[in-house]
Design a protein around this motif. Structure first.
Motif, PDB file in Angstrom:
ATOM      1  N   GLU A 152       0.830  -1.211   0.000  1.00 45.65           N
ATOM      2  CA  GLU A 152       0.000   0.000   0.000  1.00 45.65           C
ATOM      3  C   GLU A 152       0.861   1.257   0.000  1.00 45.65           C
ATOM      4  O   GLU A 152       0.515   2.258  -0.639  1.00 45.65           O
ATOM      5  N   GLN A 163      -1.367   0.295  -9.285  1.00 44.39           N
ATOM      6  CA  GLN A 163      -2.741   0.589  -8.884  1.00 44.39           C
ATOM      7  C   GLN A 163      -3.286  -0.387  -7.859  1.00 44.39           C
ATOM      8  O   GLN A 163      -4.191  -0.054  -7.087  1.00 44.39           O
ATOM      9  N   GLN A 164      -2.757  -1.603  -7.835  1.00 47.56           N
ATOM     10  CA  GLN A 164      -3.255  -2.614  -6.906  1.00 47.56           C
ATOM     11  C   GLN A 164      -2.190  -3.685  -6.717  1.00 47.56           C
ATOM     12  O   GLN A 164      -1.326  -3.874  -7.581  1.00 47.56           O
ATOM     13  N   TRP A 165      -2.249  -4.377  -5.573  1.00 49.79           N
ATOM     14  CA  TRP A 165      -1.349  -5.507  -5.375  1.00 49.79           C
ATOM     15  C   TRP A 165      -2.080  -6.801  -5.698  1.00 49.79           C
ATOM     16  O   TRP A 165      -3.293  -6.894  -5.561  1.00 49.79           O
ATOM     17  N   ASP A 175      -0.186  -3.785 -11.916  1.00 54.79           N
ATOM     18  CA  ASP A 175      -0.270  -4.698 -10.780  1.00 54.79           C
ATOM     19  C   ASP A 175       1.075  -4.810 -10.064  1.00 54.79           C
ATOM     20  O   ASP A 175       2.129  -4.922 -10.707  1.00 54.79           O
TER      21      ASP A 175
END
Length: 239
Positions: A152, A163-165, A175
């Protein structure tokens, strides 16, 4: 200080040892054999509760403790999709709550290093970033709460490139891959790696045992005892 231990496994026993060394008393121990004892009457004897259980029990334990107006420290991971509900409950009761994905002083310094390095790397897109965590085979969640915190921080500070894990390999550039390994013995190793065609940059934290986690949890309990509000380890450590 009188402490209630909610969760009396390996971590709970490590916390107990540190607490006793620091002159505190353990007035309540909760495990799977006596969950009914987690009630307002029993908690009244405690100045603070320390909750270390698992993803499926943490939320309910916290609600019971907050309802009993007992300040509570929580180190359970894998449940934080309901963290907002707990924080709302704390505010409604004018309570005291501190959550950390990792209580180790070293890890919390590592968090600050990770945040700073990510901000520096934001202007160097030639480096790809990945994250690896290694824990013992008895760990109940993957990725670890510590790895999620690190991810995060990367997402927040890398200038929008991630944008995201995800916990599986991905060919999507937005990713952030967290590789989770389960090996014995391994109290916990976290690696953030930046790779480019010409070099690599890595920062690594390796725990040798549970003592660092236990000590940080007791320090957090000492910090929160006479306070009201929602806190983090940054408050405990003055970061």
């Amino acid at each position: 200080m009188n402490i209630a231990l909610i969760g009396y496994g390996k971590m709970g026993k490590a916390i107990e040892a540190i607490a006793l060394e620091r002159g505190h008393q353990i007035v309540l121990k909760i495990d799977e054999t006596n969950v009914a004892d987690l009630n307002a009457e029993k908690l009244a004897a405690a100045d603070v509760a320390i909750e270390f259980t698992g993803p499926h029990s943490a939320f309910g334990n916290l609600i019971k403790t907050i309802d009993a107006n007992t300040p509570v420290i929580c180190g359970s991971t894998g449940w934080t999709e309901r963290l907002g509900e707990v924080e709302t409950k704390v505010k409604e009761h004018n309570g005291s709550f501190l959550y950390a994905s990792n209580f180790s002083v070293g890890v919390n310094l590592f968090f600050e290093l990770n945040r700073k390095l990510a901000s520096l790397m934001a202007t160097h897109p030639e480096y790809s970033v990945s994250l690896e965590e290694i824990h013992h085979t008895q760990k109940k969640d993957a990725p670890s709460g510590t790895a999620i915190t690190l991810a995060e921080q990367l997402i927040e500070n890398l200038g929008g490139s991630k944008q995201q894990w995800v916990n599986e390999p991905s060919d999507k550039p937005e990713d952030l891959f967290i590789k989770s390994l389960r090996e014995d013995p391994a109290p916990g190793t976290h690696t953030v790696r930046y790779q480019s065609p010409v070099d690599d940059i890595e920062i690594i934290h390796t725990a040798h045992n549970r003592t660092g986690f236990a000590t940080g949890a007791v320090l957090a309990a000492e910090f929160i005892k006479d306070k009201k509000g929602i806190f983090s380890m940054k408050d405990v450590l003055g970061i």
